[in-house]
Design an enzyme around this catalytic site. Structure first.
Site: not given
Ligand code: 2E7
Ligand code: F3S
Length: 338
Positions: A69, A102, A152, A154, A222, A250, A252, A295
């Site tokens: 993201h 995700h 989301h 995931e 994580c 995103s 996180n 990300s």
């Molecule tokens: C995959 C997973 O892509 P991101 O910003 O995703 P989030 O889940 O935070 O929207 O960050 C990396 C990532 C984090 N979790 C990729 Cl499952």
């Molecule tokens: Fe995996 Fe956590 Fe990154 S679930 S993609 S290590 S933010």
């Protein structure tokens, strides 16, 4: 690290007069740079997977959903030959598609097989671990309370492993009202990128209401999510302003803004790019905290630091709360290519 570092976006040269941006007490202007920040092992692997697929098979390589993201990553990979789609039905029959970090539900795997797509699964191994937990608890007849956010990707992927047996609980308020059958065995699991503190608040309410509730075998939030929150918690109490580099979708990254505010930052903003920083944010600011989501490529953070230096925030102290050296091997479909 992957090759997504791309050209530096233009940094605006507007400058407030120095007198207006001086630290309020005449003290020194400084930056506290959080570490760890930025790319996690799962993102690095997923971005490299798309790059390798393009190198090896040639463009176009289809990618279901955003590989991670982040606007900049998606734009850069698009320029290199990735074609991002929302649904496997948009991928031509027989073409090659990468599944995002995700994760995807079994239905998506089945749809891809039906269309004879060649798949490369870039699901983060730490998400796959949560899917496996869901499958095992469903097989053992548990009602699974998934702490996570509706919509989301995931969460959609994890729920798809056992849709009949998973109930989504989004926050403490929903923990107070969710209904389960008295006779049901109960376990909770979670999305990987939530606020640790809010998740524990949600789970504590569930525990009080349902004493039979079991914990997952290990943390689902994580290591990267947890480490980035610990680092921002350390800098927030001393920060007049926290800047979080990351995209609006995103999870996180958005959590980092919330955590910063909850831990004493006087203000906190998320930006995709340095050019989005509003100079009014610097009024009466002596100390700026900087971090980035999992990300986010580091060059975007360096752009923010360059802009801060332009506004007189030249002293940068890195605040390190953990070292990270985890790396994941590439998706199996790419490993065999050598
Ligand atoms: C995959 C997973 O892509 P991101 O910003 O995703 P989030 O889940 O935070 O929207 O960050 C990396 C990532 C984090 N979790 C990729 Cl499952
Ligand atoms: Fe995996 Fe956590 Fe990154 S679930 S993609 S290590 S933010």
């Amino acid at each position: 690290m992957s090759a997504v570092t791309v050209p530096t976006p233009t940094i605006p040269r507007r400058r407030l007069p120095r007198s207006e941006i001086r630290a309020p007490d005449g003290g020194r202007q400084r930056v506290m740079l959080a570490a760890p920040r930025g790319y996690c092992a799962g993102v690095d692997r997923a971005v490299i997977a798309v790059e390798r697929a393009i190198e090896h098979f040639g463009a176009p390589i289809y990618v279901r959903k955003e590989i991670v993201h982040n606007r900049h990553v998606v734009e850069t990979l698009s320029e290199q030959g990735a074609v991002f789609v929302d649904d496997t039905t948009e991928v031509p029959e027989g073409a090659r598609v990468v599944f995002s970090a995700h994760g995807v539900s079994p239905t998506v795997h089945a749809e891809a097989a039906d269309r004879s797509l060649a798949t490369i699964d870039a699901t983060c191994p730490l998400v796959t671990k949560v899917h496996k937990e869901a499958i095992r608890f469903a097989r053992d007849d548990f009602r699974i309370l998934l702490v996570g956010h509706a919509g989301h990707e995931e969460v959609e992927g994890t729920m798809g492993e056992a849709p009949e047996q998973i109930t989504l609980v989004q926050n403490p308020e929903e923990a107070r009202t969710v209904e389960v059958l008295e006779s049901e065995k109960l376990v909770w699991i979670s999305q990987t990128t939530l606020s640790v503190d809010e998740t524990m608040a949600t789970v504590n309410i569930l525990r009080q209401r349902f004493p039979q509730l079991q914990d997952p075998p290990s943390d689902d939030i994580c290591y990267a999510t947890q480490n980035r929150q610990v680092a921002v918690k350390k800098i927030a109490p001393e920060a007049d302003l926290v800047l979080v580099v990351g995209s609006a979708n995103s999870s996180n990254s958005v959590r980092l803004v919330e955590v910063a505010l909850e831990h004493g930052a006087k203000a906190a903003h998320r930006v995709d790019f340095a050019r989005e920083i509003d100079e009014t944010w610097f009024h009466d600011v002596a100390s700026v905290g900087v971090t980035s989501g999992a990300s986010v490529p580091e060059n975007l953070v360096q752009d923010v630091l360059a802009l801060l230096a332009d506004y007189g925030f030249e002293d940068v102290d890195e605040v390190v709360t953990a070292e990270e050296d985890l790396m994941f091997s590439l998706p199996k479909e790419l490993r065999k290519l050598g």
